[in-house]
Enzyme design. Structure first.
Site, PDB file in Angstrom:
ATOM      1  N   ASP A  77       0.812  -1.213   0.000  1.00 23.53           N
ATOM      2  CA  ASP A  77       0.000   0.000   0.000  1.00 23.53           C
ATOM      3  C   ASP A  77       0.849   1.268   0.000  1.00 23.53           C
ATOM      4  O   ASP A  77       1.971   1.283   0.510  1.00 23.53           O
ATOM      5  CB  ASP A  77      -0.873   0.046   1.262  1.00 23.53           C
ATOM      6  CG  ASP A  77      -2.105  -0.825   1.162  1.00 23.53           C
ATOM      7  OD1 ASP A  77      -2.187  -1.641   0.227  1.00 23.53           O
ATOM      8  OD2 ASP A  77      -2.982  -0.706   2.037  1.00 23.53           O
ATOM      9  N   HIS A 222       3.751  -2.076   3.395  1.00 25.16           N
ATOM     10  CA  HIS A 222       3.862  -0.721   2.835  1.00 25.16           C
ATOM     11  C   HIS A 222       5.294  -0.509   2.363  1.00 25.16           C
ATOM     12  O   HIS A 222       6.222  -0.588   3.173  1.00 25.16           O
ATOM     13  CB  HIS A 222       3.526   0.335   3.896  1.00 25.16           C
ATOM     14  CG  HIS A 222       2.157   0.214   4.491  1.00 25.16           C
ATOM     15  ND1 HIS A 222       1.865  -0.693   5.492  1.00 25.16           N
ATOM     16  CD2 HIS A 222       1.007   0.890   4.230  1.00 25.16           C
ATOM     17  CE1 HIS A 222       0.588  -0.576   5.831  1.00 25.16           C
ATOM     18  NE2 HIS A 222       0.046   0.388   5.076  1.00 25.16           N
TER      19      HIS A 222
END
Length: 266
Positions: A77, A222
């Site tokens: 993400d 992430h």
């Protein structure tokens, strides 16, 4: 809510620091599932998507049948970032596909060549909204704008319009679902999180993923944090040793296809 002092004293500057603070405070304040932003929503598992499929769909990366193979999906993400090129090198070396949920503002805008490379190397390129606003706090028109802008930017760069999105902090509701359905986008949550927004310890990130991994799992990481990308080779090697096969999210659902508005979560 009183802010934890360790975040108020955080010396890390820039996007990653802000993102880490926002996600951590939500996690602290929400005593029910963070995956759905504290709201009860209907979700569909990958196995249900496969079972309900009428016809087969071609694989986007290799030829994996998750009805037979022990599949798991690696997702990232909030990129692209300065760490994404190294991540793509690792994935290419390991022959592992991933799904990237990209932010528009300061990310797609800043690293268009990385977006092109992700698509060219067989990864699934999807949306994480334009500016990481919490969709459940927005009007229907604002939600639409947050979703349309990254989709249009990704399509311009890759030639393919995203069919998947991940709502910031996993927060979704009926209004978000309705907008997604109208825009032709499915929602994807997760089952494995390393909480890499709380640590730069790559060994700890690796262990957290390995402790939670299961068949049909969707791993949330992430690539904006410095500790995450160095953890990826160890995660891949250890899960391969356990017999897992890495796939994109659409492959995980195949022969089913992502259905607009639906929320997928293992």
């Amino acid at each position: 809510m009183r802010f934890p002092s360790k975040y108020l004293n955080d010396k890390v500057k820039g996007r990653a620091s802000w993102f880490r603070l926002a996600v951590s405070l939500v996690a602290a304040g929400c005593l029910t599932t963070a995956l759905t932003g504290c709201a009860k929503v209907d979700t569909t598992t990958p196995s249900a998507a496969r079972a309900n499929a009428a016809t087969a769909s071609p694989a986007r990366f290799g030829t994996v049948d998750c009805r037979e193979a022990k599949c798991i999906a690696l997702t990232f993400d909030a990129g692209p970032s300065e760490h994404s090129a190294r991540l793509l090198d690792i994935l290419k070396e390991k022959k592992v596909p991933a799904t990237f949920f990209l932010l528009g503002k300061r990310h797609i805008e800043k690293y268009p060549q990385l977006v092109k490379r992700m698509a060219a190397e067989g990864h699934e390129v999807a949306s994480h909204t334009w500016d990481h606003k919490i969709l459940t706090s927005l009007s229907e028109q604002q939600i639409r704008e947050e979703l349309l802008r990254p989709s249009e930017a990704i399509e311009r760069l890759t030639g393919q319009r995203p069919v998947l999105m991940r709502p910031p902090q996993g927060r979704t509701d009926e209004t978000v679902t309705s907008v997604c359905e109208k825009l032709g986008i499915a929602q994807v949550l997760w089952s494995v999180t390393a909480k890499d927004y709380t640590t730069n310890d790559s060994a700890l990130i690796t262990q957290r993923v390995l402790d939670q991994a299961t068949r049909d799992g969707i791993i949330l990481l992430h690539d904006i944090y410095p500790g995450t990308v160095p953890a990826v080779p160890g995660i891949i090697d250890a899960l391969k040793e356990r017999g897992y096969v890495f796939v994109t999210v659409p492959q995980l659902l195949a022969p089913g296809k992502p259905q607009p508005g639906k929320i997928y979560r293992p």
